[in-house]
Design an enzyme around this catalytic site. Sequence first.
Site, short mmCIF file in Angstrom:
data_model
loop_
_atom_site.label_atom_id
_atom_site.label_comp_id
_atom_site.label_asym_id
_atom_site.label_seq_id
_atom_site.Cartn_x
_atom_site.Cartn_y
_atom_site.Cartn_z
N ASP A 1 11.97 -1.25 0.95
CA ASP A 1 11.04 -2.32 0.58
C ASP A 1 11.74 -3.63 0.25
O ASP A 1 11.08 -4.65 0.04
CB ASP A 1 10.19 -1.89 -0.63
CG ASP A 1 9.02 -1.01 -0.23
OD1 ASP A 1 8.77 -0.86 0.98
OD2 ASP A 1 8.35 -0.45 -1.12
N ARG B 1 -1.81 -6.93 -0.53
CA ARG B 1 -1.76 -5.51 -0.86
C ARG B 1 -0.81 -5.23 -2.02
O ARG B 1 -0.99 -4.23 -2.73
CB ARG B 1 -1.33 -4.69 0.36
CG ARG B 1 -2.35 -4.61 1.48
CD ARG B 1 -1.90 -3.65 2.59
NE ARG B 1 -1.50 -2.39 2.00
CZ ARG B 1 -0.29 -1.85 2.16
NH1 ARG B 1 0.63 -2.45 2.85
NH2 ARG B 1 -0.01 -0.69 1.59
N LYS C 1 3.11 -1.47 -8.03
CA LYS C 1 2.08 -0.98 -7.10
C LYS C 1 2.31 0.50 -6.78
O LYS C 1 1.38 1.31 -6.83
CB LYS C 1 2.11 -1.78 -5.81
CG LYS C 1 1.20 -1.24 -4.70
CD LYS C 1 1.36 -2.01 -3.41
CE LYS C 1 2.47 -1.49 -2.54
NZ LYS C 1 2.09 -0.24 -1.79
N ASN C 2 3.56 0.84 -6.45
CA ASN C 2 3.85 2.19 -6.00
C ASN C 2 3.77 3.23 -7.12
O ASN C 2 3.84 4.43 -6.85
CB ASN C 2 5.24 2.23 -5.36
CG ASN C 2 5.27 1.49 -4.03
OD1 ASN C 2 4.24 1.36 -3.36
ND2 ASN C 2 6.43 0.98 -3.66
N CYS D 1 0.42 -0.29 6.24
CA CYS D 1 1.25 -1.16 7.07
C CYS D 1 1.71 -0.41 8.33
O CYS D 1 1.91 0.80 8.32
CB CYS D 1 2.48 -1.63 6.30
SG CYS D 1 2.12 -2.89 5.06
N ARG E 1 4.77 7.60 9.30
CA ARG E 1 4.14 8.08 8.07
C ARG E 1 3.66 9.53 8.20
O ARG E 1 2.55 9.85 7.81
CB ARG E 1 2.98 7.18 7.67
CG ARG E 1 3.36 5.72 7.57
CD ARG E 1 2.35 4.98 6.73
NE ARG E 1 2.65 3.57 6.65
CZ ARG E 1 3.54 3.05 5.83
NH1 ARG E 1 4.24 3.81 5.04
NH2 ARG E 1 3.73 1.75 5.80
#
Length: 426
Positions: free
Chosen positions: A306, A398, A22-23, A117, A122
């Site tokens: 993560d 997600r 995903k990243n 999230c 962030r």
Amino acid sequence: MDVIRIEGGHPITGEVSVEGAKNSALKLMAATIMAPGVTTLVNVPDISDVHIMGKVLKRLGAKIDVAGKHELVIDTSSVDSCETPYELVAQMRASTAVLGPLISRFGEAVVAMPGGCNIGARKIDLHILGLEALGVHFSFDHGNIHATTPNGLKGATVTLEFASVGATENLMMASVFAKGVTTIDNAAREPEIVDLANMLNEMGARITGAGSPVIEIEGVDELHPVEHRVVGDRIEAGTFLAAGGLVGDPMVVRGFDPAHLGLVLKKFEVMGIEVERGEDWCRVSRAGELLPTDIQTLPFPGFPTDMQAQTMCLLALASGESVVTENVFENRFMFASELMRMGGDIRIQGHHAIVHGQKALSGAQVKAPDLRGGAALAMAGLVADGITTISDIHHIDRGYEDFVEKLSSLGAVIERTEVPDPALDD
């Protein structure tokens, strides 16, 4: 509302394959903006964040065809807008990945502040400070970031205060068309950074040092479209391997490079989990009890944030006390309160969690606080006594494709079902 319901106590064993990261996929999709024409990405995960990024690109003018379940054909030749829609980018923090590509192609960009999230502030200060060194001017209003390059992009040396993945990616993409040479000091070293650099180089960029603390980018005039395969998702792999270690029965996870989980797998071994590594697979099993250990999250090659929640789940059943230190996202211990509902003994002290291992967990109604925390709660449900029901599972969607189906294929008694939303009751 949709929930995941798990009946604990069943053997979990077999083989499972992970999807593309995903990243990485999200940033590769954004990078296609820089090479007008048709780029094909294969091994793309079918997850909600990818769907959102696809909608962002379409709103910018791109055309996207799904050639197969995991293959995207992205035509960016008709991209004619440099403004991203708030209602889409506010749904995920990876939205800032379009900032560098838009600045490269158009010399300007308007990007909404990121969402995603609820695991940290962030802040994008590092992105902005780095891009300003390349000649980008910023202004802010109504929740938007406005970027312009009145004098063009010029190479510079940028030293990041923190090895931020997002800042490294944006700087790398913006520097591709900058005049001269750009050096990024204290660059992020994650495998997804290397994947992005590899694709950009395939497109005609001149990037060296990706995967090391110093990345150099020699500016070029243009890029061309390519076909590129997304690297395997190390975090999805780590999640299933952690589940295997938790249950104890043998499990094989395929489709990723075990070297990308170096420290995680070493910690698993310290905890009494047997680990066998292959070229693109890993096998775990456990015969004895789980042993306590301490972890602290750090940028790659340190322990990934993560994987913190999944590992805390293991430590909650270890035979002793462990300390988990979170150095990346200040709110990532929200998962702990949900695990405590299932019988976990965890005490939070600032950015430390003291975990006292218990003999067992019990099923309960819990909420997924974020993407990885939601997956970790499902792990806990596999070994908990009774039924665990997880709500707010949109977080899990997600980042995990066919999460329930994959666990079911391994023997889990698990289902995704719809129940009445108590918040809507009179």
